[in-house]
Design a protein around this motif. Structure first.
Motif, PDB file in Angstrom:
ATOM      1  N   ALA A 128     -45.311  28.444 -56.258  1.00 10.65           N
ATOM      2  CA  ALA A 128     -46.593  29.130 -56.130  1.00 10.65           C
ATOM      3  C   ALA A 128     -46.518  30.168 -55.023  1.00 10.65           C
ATOM      4  O   ALA A 128     -47.095  31.254 -55.133  1.00 10.65           O
ATOM      5  N   MET A 168     -45.191  33.208 -56.294  1.00  9.53           N
ATOM      6  CA  MET A 168     -46.208  33.879 -57.073  1.00  9.53           C
ATOM      7  C   MET A 168     -47.154  34.660 -56.156  1.00  9.53           C
ATOM      8  O   MET A 168     -47.601  35.758 -56.479  1.00  9.53           O
ATOM      9  N   TYR A 169     -47.442  34.088 -55.013  1.00 13.59           N
ATOM     10  CA  TYR A 169     -48.323  34.786 -54.075  1.00 13.59           C
ATOM     11  C   TYR A 169     -47.683  36.087 -53.600  1.00 13.59           C
ATOM     12  O   TYR A 169     -48.362  37.090 -53.400  1.00 13.59           O
ATOM     13  N   LEU A 176     -45.763  37.935 -55.375  1.00 12.58           N
ATOM     14  CA  LEU A 176     -45.986  38.885 -56.467  1.00 12.58           C
ATOM     15  C   LEU A 176     -47.393  39.450 -56.412  1.00 12.58           C
ATOM     16  O   LEU A 176     -47.646  40.590 -56.766  1.00 12.58           O
TER      17      LEU A 176
END
Lengths: 84, 1043, 121, 231
Positions: free
Chosen positions: A44, A47-48, A50
């Protein structure tokens, strides 16, 4: 295009996150489940990145996948000790 | 003014500094801890008083030196000031109560406690939804932590359930916040209110996900098992914080955020709140654990307030007043009750009898319960009153039914508990530690003080109406005096007040004067036996005076509210009187339930009656526009629970029979007339003559006739002398109901004659039989007999009363009967009249039985040393006898003015007076002549009997005839035992307790239903999580897809 | 057109649902706590996604992002700030839950949630 | 099985609910007014180049205070369990390699942590992240020397001192600047420097210390957590 790459990475990340989440829920061994949950956090945090949130990424990595896992293991250790 | 932000700064600063202190310097840390709580209490109290007394205007604190929405702001207005004051007060007093635990757990507990209170303060004040989330988490976590204070397995589990439940609720809230932020582009509540997000579906969902968690924080049924476990298993102080502080804060949050949801949201909140209120009270019925029961009650009360918040569109400007009144009472009473639980240290309801050993604590306990169940003059009563009135005004009858049903269910378990605490003796002493008592007494004091403000708010000009109430309060204060002095004071007070009322009503309003006479003169007379009591007779005088105060206030009530207040005060007083009897616990309970049921029917009726009218004066009864028929029925039911009409009578026999000897006449001869008074007001309001053909009135006529029949029949089959008298009251009140239902001049006159007659002879009978019971120590007639020799004066009194009751000339009962039959014939109600006539014949059966069984026949061996009735009983009996004689000889003295008064309602005058002679088209009657003639006949008969019965032989005690007693069941050989067995076989089915069984089934139904419903609380933390999610999803689906 | 935001939003919601599924079905107390952390992470992903704006950079003013044009170049900092707070809160709650679990496990010698039903009705 | 099916239906319902919540979501093109205010004014008003930091420390400073409180609270509640602690811990003596490695690593980790939180106003990172890193250094120390735990008193005092300082700075904001937790009570200084952004670095220092000591405290307390079956 760069954003296309991002999308592909995001999809892959998403799928892996969900797989790890399933692992965290269903794996019989608690230690594996805990590590899987930590992995969810770690992925995650990528993802952050990104999503242009480096602060959140750092925090999630340090806390979600770091400290949180440590605390889980401490607790597990306590319970195990007792069960022995 | 100290800025409200200092609440946060001080609490946090001190909480952080507490960490410096180790085990050695706990003393100083404790001081600091209390100082912090005191300081934050001071800040909120200061704002509160500022708003109330100095016209302070509300203020907003901007953090970070920027205005919202760019920074987080805290608001301090009047509502915030009130709520934070409540929270901090509960917090501070809870901490005082908690002193032992604080010492044990040291700074850890202090920090947790302080942060809990601080968190609650902030969630009340903050205007930022994310900030709300953060501080909600703080208070939830702190609360879960507090569960650990008891360190039992159960409380750890409860804490865990609470923790995961609030965690999942907060998670939902967080989703709601981010979605709301997305659509509303702000986190500032005022911006969001202006944005009106409910227009789009996603926006509405976002708002839903904000409101739903807030509702879930209030522990709505059925997603609230985690909250109940917390109430049950944690330390009482934690319970008090949950119920008084945390719920209060959450309610305010809901109030703050509810407008976000628009009208749909309001509707949902109202429905969910109402459901919680009724369901929780239903499930509370089966509880035997004090903590958990308080939990059910707390959740129910929060549900009620939630409902009020949701009904804002209907209630308008009244919302705040209603919500606050209910909340305030709940707050004070629940905190107090939880603390009491801590003092008594028991969760078994039946062990609460321990309270008896500390009368002051018992008083406070009853006070809390009474306030909680919505008795006047406590705030929640005014809240409920206003709620019902407003709902009626806007035509929301179903809501009223729902609210009153819930309230009644709550009263069931709370009053059962009161019964235990009042009656079940316990030798155990309660620990009396000042730091635990102070909070309880303080909250009780605040509750009592609030009464003054409420009364002066509602009646700034007519505080005179509440003089009797002040007198009741005085009697509570004077409890330490010996009984004799209190008796003198009570009688003096009543005498003074009746003089006042005489002055006011004699000649002005004879109807009221008539009833005032019965209530107060009757009151004085029935208080006289009390002089016999030695010691203090704790609890008797406040209760008795309360009942009479209620009756007196009933007379002087000028509007519906005053009438209802008086009614409830009277009910409460009589309940406390009745429960004093040795075996009264269940009868007093049943009395209370019927009274409350009736009172709630009345409340709804009053609500409907005033709907569409400009005021709430008693004259609205004459001008009912909204559901007039239903209103009349509801009111009639309400009044008839007091007159114990058939169907609503089952409380009466036990309550009257088991009461103390001098209480029975009070509750029988006098109290029952209150219902009659109410019915008369109703009939007058309905437009006396116009109501003659009203179906309701015709039905009441039948009901009265049947009550007379069944009551008298049942009376004839009783073995218990006082029960016999009690059943006879049902019959007599049946006559009265019947007489009034005729709605004619004569009918009413007959009715009033019966009222006066019943008041006097029933008082004499209960005094006489009461005295017998005192002397012989039994209620059973087959254990009495031959007492004429030992108690001749009592016998004369009872004989006299029986003659009056049976309607035998020459005494007043005959006057009543004569008027009555005239009225029946003129009205043409022959069928009903026949029933009543039969009932009159049956009355002879029990009249004979009680005279014979008690006073005639063989004196029992064990009664050889029985003395005459106490003089304090004989005096009122003989005064009443004199009254009856005067009335019998000169009936026109009373009947004429009454007749004139009735003429105001029934102009067609069918009765003429010619001196002392009454004339109707059917005949005439002169009381004095009748008396003289009867006297002569009586003298002749007696002489003849004396002459002819010389051969009669006295049977000695050891005559062989009586030697055949069956030792195992000696009563079977008594003549009076099962005296009317033959009749019983023939018509006994009429008096069979069928109605009792129906009520019992209803009772069992609700208990079973409650028991079945609470099975969802399986105790499994996981199912509680499922409940929470399912609740949210289902409500969502219903709103969006109307499933 | 699939964009980054939809993917991350979807991931967030699915992760939340999986976490809830874990809460619903797993009997082991530790697993329940794990389920809770998954729900939490899912929400955090959701939050950050909602603050994201296409083709913009992190909300830090540096050589690449000029102060004057920051409003046109960076993503929304507010959800990120909220997530920071939420992550730490989540950690606190997780730690507390685990403590309760440890205590309960020692009291009853079991980790099965169905064995803790001494309070009911 | 039926129960599982029902639960799945419920889960699907929850999915529908969440999905409805984002059904009107549109990919955004612009910042909302509040966010663009922060983007425009943030640097000027707070002196922090990292806008997240600006929001966390100044604009939503009360939230940050609240979250620090939550960790503090958690640590306190864990303290309830320690009334009867037996002083023993459950970890076996660790290997020599771990001991040496930790002795080597600890200072570096601590330095890294401190760097992260004092630079929070300039670069990604800040009090929480730095605090977490700091805490991991302490945890590493426990792992290496289970019996030679860092003085609890020191942790406690650090925790209390930094928390108190945070509140005091907040109150100073009322007195010297615009309101509670207003970070402009010190001059903003030149942007980009370590000593800039008013009191933000100071606040982050305290946040970092507090978070670090609290997290370490939580782990310590867990370590000594309940021993006895029944109290």
């Amino acid at each position: 295009m760069e954003s296309n790459l991002n999308i592909i990475i995001a999809i892959v990340l998403g799928v892996i996150i969900l797989i790890f989440a399933a692992l965290a829920i269903y794996h019989k061994k608690l230690s594996v489940a805990i590590i899987a949950a930590g992995a969810v956090s770690l992925l995650a945090s990528i993802m952050y990145l990104l999503l242009a949130a480096p602060d959140v990424a750092m925090t999630e990595a340090a806390i979600g996948s770091g400290l949180s896992v440590i605390i889980f293991f401490y607790a597990l250790n306590k319970i195990r000790k007792h069960h022995d | 003014m100290v800025a409200p932000i200092y609440i946060v700064a001080i609490a946090l600063g001190i909480a952080f500094s507490l960490g410096f202190f180790g085990k050695k310097s706990t003393g100083f840390a404790t001081g600091l801890f209390y100082a912090a709580l005191a300081a934050i209490s001071f800040i909120s109290v200061q704002w509160f008083t500022g708003f109330i007394f100095n016209g302070q205007s509300s203020t907003e604190v901007f953090t970070a030196g920027l205005k919202p929405p760019f920074s987080i702001s805290l608001q301090m207005g009047l509502p915030e000031a009130i709520i934070t004051t409540m929270i901090n007060l509960a917090g501070f007093m809870g901490a005082v109560f908690f002193a032992d635990q604080l010492k044990k757990y040291g700074v850890h507990l202090m920090i947790t406690y302080l942060l809990l209170i601080m968190g609650l303060n902030v969630i009340v004040m903050t205007r930022d939804i994310f900030n709300l989330f953060v501080f909600l988490e703080i208070s939830s976590i702190a609360m879960a932590g507090m569960a650990l204070v008891t360190q039992e397995k159960k409380s750890v589990q409860a804490g865990f359930k609470y923790l995961i439940a609030t965690a999942i609720i907060s998670a939902l809230l967080l989703v709601g916040i981010i979605l709301t932020y997305n659509y509303g582009e702000s986190l500032y509540i005022n911006d969001l209110l202006a944005a009106n997000l409910t227009g789009i579906k996603a926006g509405a969902t976002a708002i839903f996900l904000i409101l739903m968690p807030v509702i879930l924080e209030l522990k709505p049924f059925p997603a609230n098992g985690w909250g109940l476990d917390m109430y049950q298993a944690t330390h009482p102080v934690v319970g008090s914080l949950l119920s008084a502080a945390s719920a209060t804060a959450s309610i305010f949050v809901l109030y703050k955020l509810a407008p976000l949801g628009g009208d749909t949201g309001m509707q949902v909140i109202a429905v969910l709140g109402g459901l919680t209120f009724v369901a929780s009270n239903l499930m509370g019925l089966k509880q035997s654990h004090a903590g958990r029961m308080l939990g059910y009650s707390s959740i129910a009360q929060t549900g009620l307030v939630m409902m009020v918040i949701g009904l804002q569109p209907v209630l308008g400007e009244h919302t705040l007043f209603i919500g606050f009144s209910i909340l305030l009472t709940h707050f004070l009473a629940k905190a107090g009750l939880f603390w009491l639980r801590g003092i008594l240290n028991t969760d078994k309801l039946k062990e609460w009898g321990k309270l008896r050993n500390t009368p002051l604590l018992l008083f406070v306990f009853v006070l809390f319960i009474v306030a909680l169940t919505g008795f006047p003059p406590f705030p929640s009563f005014f809240g409920k009153w206003e709620l019902v009135m407003q709902l009626a005004n806007s035509g929301h009858g179903w809501w009223i039914a729902f609210i009153l049903l819930g309230s009644l269910l709550e009263a069931v378990y709370l009053f059962r508990w009161v019964g235990y605490s009042l009656k079940i003796k316990s030798k155990e002493q309660t620990e009396q530690k000042a730091h635990k008592l102070i909070p309880v007494y303080l909250f009780a004091g605040i509750l009592l003080t609030s009464v003054y403000f409420y009364l002066s708010h509602f009646y700034p000009d007519s505080m005179m109406q509440y003089v009797p109430l002040a007198f009741v309060a005085l009697m509570f204060v004077l409890e330490f005096l010996p009984a004799i002095i209190k008796n003198i004071i009570s009688i003096g007070g009543m005498a003074a007040y009746s003089w006042l009322l005489t002055d006011q009503y004699l000649g002005e309003d004879n109807l009221r004067f008539f009833f005032a006479l019965i209530f107060l003169v009757g009151g004085i007379l029935t208080m006289i036996p009390g002089f016999r009591q030695k010691g203090k007779r704790v609890g008797f005088y406040p209760a008795a005076v309360m009942m009479y105060a209620g009756l007196a206030m009933l007379i002087s009530a000028t509007d519906l509210l005053q009438f209802f207040i008086a009614w409830e005060i009277m009910t409460l007083g009589s309940y406390l009187l009745i429960i004093r009897g040795k075996r009264s616990i269940k009868h007093a309970f049943s009395y209370m339930l019927f009274s409350l049921g009736g009172a709630f029917a009345m409340l709804a009726g009053f609500g409907f009656a005033q709907a569409g009218n400009p005021g709430i004066g008693l004259d609205v009864l004459a001008n009912m526009t909204y559901l007039p028929h239903l209103t009349a029925i509801l009111l009639a039911i309400g009044f008839m629970t007091k007159t114990a009409a058939l169907g609503l009578h089952i409380w009466l026999p036990g309550a009257h029979a088991e009461a103390e000897s001098d209480v029975s006449p009070m509750v029988s001869a006098i109290l029952l007339k209150a219902g009659v008074f109410g019915l008369m007001l109703l009939f007058i309001g309905m437009g006396a003559e116009a109501a003659g053909g009203h179906p309701l009135v015709i039905a009441l006529g039948w009901l009265g006739a049947l009550s007379a029949l069944v009551g008298n029949l049942a009376a004839s089959f009783q073995e218990d002398a006082k029960k016999l008298l009690a059943y006879s009251s049902i019959g007599q009140l049946g006559y009265i109901l019947f007489a009034f239902s005729m709605m004619t001049h004569l009918g009413w006159l007959a009715g009033l004659t019966y009222v006066a007659g019943h008041a006097s002879y029933k008082a004499i009978l209960f005094l006489g039989i009461g005295a017998v019971v005192i002397r012989t120590g039994t209620h059973n007639m087959y254990q009495m007999g031959g007492l004429i020799k030992k108690m001749p004066l009592t016998f004369i009194g009872v004989l006299f009363a029986i003659i009056t009751l049976a309607g035998i000339p020459p005494l007043a009962g005959f006057a009543g009967k004569w008027l009555f039959y005239n009225a029946v014939i003129m009205k043409g109600w022959y069928l009903q009249g026949a029933i009543v006539f039969t009932a009159g014949i049956i009355a002879f059966l029990y009249s004979f039985r009680i005279l014979y069984a008690v006073f005639l026949g063989q004196l029992k061996d064990q009664h050889r040393k029985v003395k005459e009735a106490p003089i304090t009983y004989l005096i009122p009996m003989f005064i009443l006898m004199v009254g009856i004689m005067i009335f019998s000889a000169q009936p026109h003295l009373v009947l004429k003015p009454l007749g004139n008064m009735i003429s105001g309602f029934f102009p067609s005058n069918m009765l003429d007076w010619n001196g002392g002679t009454a004339l109707t088209s059917l005949g005439y009657w002169n009381g004095f002549q009748v008396a003289v003639i009867i006297m002569i006949m009586f003298a002749i008969l007696t002489g003849w009997l004396l002459l002819t019965s010389r051969k009669a032989k006295k049977v000695g005690q050891f005559n062989i005839v009586y030697a055949a007693e069956r030792p195992e069941r000696p009563e079977t050989t008594h003549m009076a035992y099962n005296m009317f067995a033959g009749y019983n076989k023939a018509v006994g089915f009429l008096a069979a307790p069928g109605i009792t069984n129906i009520w019992r089934k209803i009772d069992a139904f609700f208990h079973d239903l409650g028991d079945w419903m609470r099975r969802i609380y399986s105790g499994n933390a996981q199912s509680y999580l499922i409940h929470i999610v399912a609740y949210t999803v289902i409500v969502f689906m219903i709103i969006n897809f109307g499933i | 057109m699939i964009t980054l935001e939809y993917i991350t939003l979807g991931t967030g919601i699915l992760l939340m649902l999986m976490g809830i599924w874990g809460l619903f079905t797993q009997k082991n107390l530790i697993k329940i706590v794990i389920g809770f952390t998954l729900v939490d992470t899912g929400i955090h992903i959701l939050m950050v996604s909602i603050g994201h704006i296409k083709n913009r950079t992190a909300p830090i003013i540096d050589d690449a992002v000029n102060a004057s044009e920051a409003a046109d170049k960076v993503v929304d900092p507010i959800p990120q700030a909220m997530v920071l707070t939420a992550i730490v809160i989540g950690l606190g709650i997780t730690a507390l839950m685990l403590t309760f679990v440890v205590k309960m496990a020692k009291d009853n010698n079991s980790l099965n949630v169905s064995n803790f039903k001494s309070l009911k009705w | 099985m039926i129960k599982k099916l029902l639960l799945f239906v419920l889960l699907a319902g929850a999915g529908v609910m969440f999905w409805t919540g984002i059904s009107d979501y549109e990919v955004k093109q612009d910042l909302n007014p509040i966010a663009s205010y922060y983007a425009d004014q943030g640097l000027e008003e707070t002196g922090a180049a990292n806008l997240v930091t600006a929001v966390v420390v100044r604009y939503r400073g009360l939230d940050t205070l609240g979250e620090v409180v939550i960790l503090f609270l958690t640590a306190s509640i864990l303290g309830f369990f320690l009334i009867k602690r037996d002083g023993k811990n459950d970890f076996r003596e660790s290997s020599e390699i771990l001991k040496t490695a930790s002795r080597l690593l600890e200072p570096i980790i601590i330095l890294a942590g401190v760097y992260v939180f004092v630079n929070g106003h300039l670069t990604p990172g800040g009090g929480f992240q730095g605090g977490a890193i700091l805490a991991s250094a302490l945890i590493l120390a426990y792992l290496a020397n289970p019996n030679d735990s860092i003085s609890k008193t020191l942790l406690k005092i650090t925790e209390s001192f930094s928390g108190l300082s945070f509140v005091i700075i907040g109150v100073l904001g009322i007195i010297l600047a615009g309101g509670f937790l207003d970070s402009t009570l010190l001059p903003a200084g030149s942007i980009g420097n370590l000593i800039s952004a008013g009191v933000i670095p100071i606040i982050y220092l305290f946040v970092g210390l507090k978070v670090g000591s609290e997290l370490a405290g939580i782990v310590t307390n867990l370590k000594y957590a309940p021993k006895n079956e029944s109290e």
